[in-house]
Enzyme design. Structure first.
Site, short mmCIF file in Angstrom:
data_model
loop_
_atom_site.label_atom_id
_atom_site.label_comp_id
_atom_site.label_asym_id
_atom_site.label_seq_id
_atom_site.Cartn_x
_atom_site.Cartn_y
_atom_site.Cartn_z
N ARG A 187 30.68 31.77 31.83
CA ARG A 187 31.22 33.04 31.28
C ARG A 187 31.97 32.77 29.98
NH1 ARG A 187 34.73 36.60 35.47
NH2 ARG A 187 36.26 34.96 35.06
N ARG A 232 45.81 30.43 40.13
CA ARG A 232 45.68 31.81 39.62
C ARG A 232 45.33 32.69 40.81
NH1 ARG A 232 42.50 28.77 36.48
NH2 ARG A 232 40.65 29.90 37.16
N TYR A 247 26.56 69.87 48.84
CA TYR A 247 25.49 69.97 47.84
C TYR A 247 24.16 69.50 48.43
CZ TYR A 247 28.95 70.80 44.20
OH TYR A 247 29.95 71.35 43.44
N CYS A 256 31.55 65.18 47.10
CA CYS A 256 31.63 65.95 45.85
C CYS A 256 32.58 65.23 44.88
CB CYS A 256 32.13 67.36 46.14
SG CYS A 256 31.26 68.16 47.48
N ASP A 270 35.56 66.13 43.95
CA ASP A 270 36.97 66.17 44.32
C ASP A 270 37.20 66.32 45.82
OD1 ASP A 270 36.54 68.61 41.91
OD2 ASP A 270 37.24 66.60 41.42
N HIS A 327 37.24 27.85 35.76
CA HIS A 327 37.15 28.89 36.80
C HIS A 327 35.92 28.60 37.67
CE1 HIS A 327 38.08 32.63 38.74
NE2 HIS A 327 36.97 33.24 38.35
N LYS A 375 45.60 41.75 36.81
CA LYS A 375 44.69 42.50 35.93
C LYS A 375 44.11 43.72 36.65
CE LYS A 375 40.99 39.19 37.06
NZ LYS A 375 39.58 39.60 37.08
C1 LIG Z 1 39.77 33.43 35.25
C2 LIG Z 1 40.20 33.98 36.57
N1 LIG Z 1 41.16 33.33 37.26
C3 LIG Z 1 41.58 33.78 38.46
C4 LIG Z 1 41.07 34.93 39.00
C5 LIG Z 1 41.57 35.37 40.37
O1 LIG Z 1 40.56 35.18 41.31
P1 LIG Z 1 40.79 35.71 42.79
O2 LIG Z 1 41.03 37.21 42.68
O3 LIG Z 1 39.50 35.39 43.50
O4 LIG Z 1 41.98 34.97 43.32
C6 LIG Z 1 40.06 35.64 38.34
C7 LIG Z 1 39.50 36.88 38.99
N2 LIG Z 1 38.35 37.38 38.38
C8 LIG Z 1 37.54 38.26 38.98
C9 LIG Z 1 37.66 38.83 40.20
O5 LIG Z 1 36.58 39.64 40.36
N3 LIG Z 1 35.77 39.54 39.28
C10 LIG Z 1 36.36 38.72 38.42
O6 LIG Z 1 35.91 38.36 37.25
C11 LIG Z 1 39.62 35.15 37.08
O7 LIG Z 1 38.66 35.81 36.38
#
Ligand SMILES: Cc1ncc(COP(=O)(O)O)c(CNc2conc2O)c1O
Length: 384
Positions: free
Chosen positions: A138, A221, A267, A313, A315, A168, A39
């Site tokens: 969450r 994950r 600046y 700045c 850029d 999670h 992601k």
């Molecule tokens: C539902 C869920 N599973 C797995 C992961 C992976 O976690 P990791 O990168 O620690 O292995 C995330 C990462 N979520 C987020 C990472 O930073 N902010 C978050 O909400 C997540 O939101």
């Protein structure tokens, strides 16, 4: 024509990604699937390139934050037989589209199904992963009633297949394991509410996967440590094996000048040269995600540390050079030069944030160069 014209770029070492995925696969064992979390443009590392490398290294699924990111991966060539899981919430009206693209959705509300069945029967059944909230607070169901209502809806409609159930962790990366244990035990208890066993049960992120390989059921994950970053400072001493950082950030001097004591830089004229100084200008700024709070940090130039002087700045920014250097000299903001190294963690520490935030904040404006066996295999420039 060149891939990019401004000499500022990020380098992603795909060998490091490959090594980190392979190491995790060995760590968790062949009965556990590695789901590559790509992601946010793979935490800023380039979603399609990381996805392909992770799949080559043995990951069997991909995970993204929302439907757009999953559809983008399909568009960029991830074949339909590679399952993608959306970790966030998806509107029920998009369920048939997701199903048609072999994209699994996270579900956690019974009323979601009330709306999703309006579009049933779907041409292809939709895989759903039921999310349980064991303490992250969450997304996720919390009561037996909610779980049973969702199970009932799934059993009533062949358009839905319960492919997974997951939770999670909020504190898997902390030394103290009390809250982690509370969440894990809650998950075990909630799993008893399931009248049907889904093929996938998963709870671990990188931290839990690294620390508790015996308590992660059959999929992990895998996000931050796939990029070679420790989930937290506290975790560094708990890593079961070394990680390889994949991300580095570089630029080249566009201007070099000698200033006299008393002359001002940038600046607000907030920086005043103390004596005669060599000042370099670097073409990176806060619109590139190298934010203003990076002032007072240092970069590497000619293997030496050079402080960022004056305000960053939009850029560009200025650094104080150790001595005169030619225009075009390479500047390393994250990475190594002649044995010295500035890590993602060093940058995060300077601005009191976590390493996750740094690479995914480096904006679309910075081209990504992808390396394999030390040679460039692809360049992605979102500006052109
Ligand atoms: C539902 C869920 N599973 C797995 C992961 C992976 O976690 P990791 O990168 O620690 O292995 C995330 C990462 N979520 C987020 C990472 O930073 N902010 C978050 O909400 C997540 O939101």
């Amino acid at each position: 024509e060149k891939a990019f014209y401004r000499d500022t770029w990020a380098e992603i070492d795909l060998d490091a990604i490959f090594y980190n995925v392979q190491s995790m696969k060995q760590h968790v064992g062949s009965h556990v699937e590695v789901i590559a979390v790509v992601k946010a443009n793979a935490y800023g590392h380039g979603d399609i390139q990381v996805a392909k490398t992770a799949l080559e290294a043995g990951a069997t699924r991909l995970a993204v934050a929302f439907l757009d990111e999953a559809l983008a991966l399909r568009k960029k060539g991830i074949s339909l037989d590679v399952p993608i899981l959306v970790l966030g919430a998806t509107k029920p009206q998009y369920a048939p589209l997701a199903a048609s693209q072999n994209i699994a959705l996270t579900v956690f509300r019974a009323d979601w199904f009330e709306q999703a069945i309006v579009y049933a029967p779907y041409e292809q059944p939709l895989n759903v992963h039921m999310k349980l909230d064991t303490g992250m607070g969450r997304l996720g169901a919390k009561t037996k009633e909610e779980v049973q209502q969702m199970i009932y809806a799934i059993e009533q409609h062949p358009s839905f297949i319960l492919e997974g159930v997951y939770t999670h962790f909020a504190t898997a990366d902390e030394q103290n394991i009390d809250y982690f244990s509370f969440q894990y035990d809650t998950f075990l208890h909630m799993l008893e509410w399931l009248s049907i066993q889904p093929p996938l049960i998963h709870c671990a992120n990188s931290a839990a996967g690294l620390r508790y390989p015996d308590r992660i059921f059959n999929a992990v994950r895998f996000g931050i440590s796939m990029y070679g970053l420790a989930p937290s400072q506290e975790m560094k001493s708990l890593l079961p094996y070394p990680l390889k950082e994949a991300f580095s950030l570089h630029s080249r001097l566009t201007h070099v000048k000698k200033v006299k004591g008393g002359e001002k830089i940038s600046y607000g004229a907030t920086y005043e040269a103390e004596t005669d100084e060599w000042i370099g200008t670097v073409p990176i700024g806060y619109a590139d995600g190298w934010l203003r709070r990076m002032q007072h940090f240092s970069v590497l130039v000619d293997g030496k540390r050079a402080p960022i002087v004056g305000r960053v700045c939009m850029d560009q920014m200025m650094i104080r050079l150790p001595y005169e250097l030619p225009v075009g000299t390479k500047v390393t903001l994250i990475g190594e030069q002649q044995g010295d190294r500035i890590s993602v963690d060093d940058v995060a520490a300077h601005v009191n944030t976590i390493n996750y935030e740094i690479p995914c904040t480096i904006s679309y404006r910075v081209p990504r160069i992808f390396l394999k066996n030390k040679s460039i295999i692809e360049v992605r420039n979102a500006v052109l």
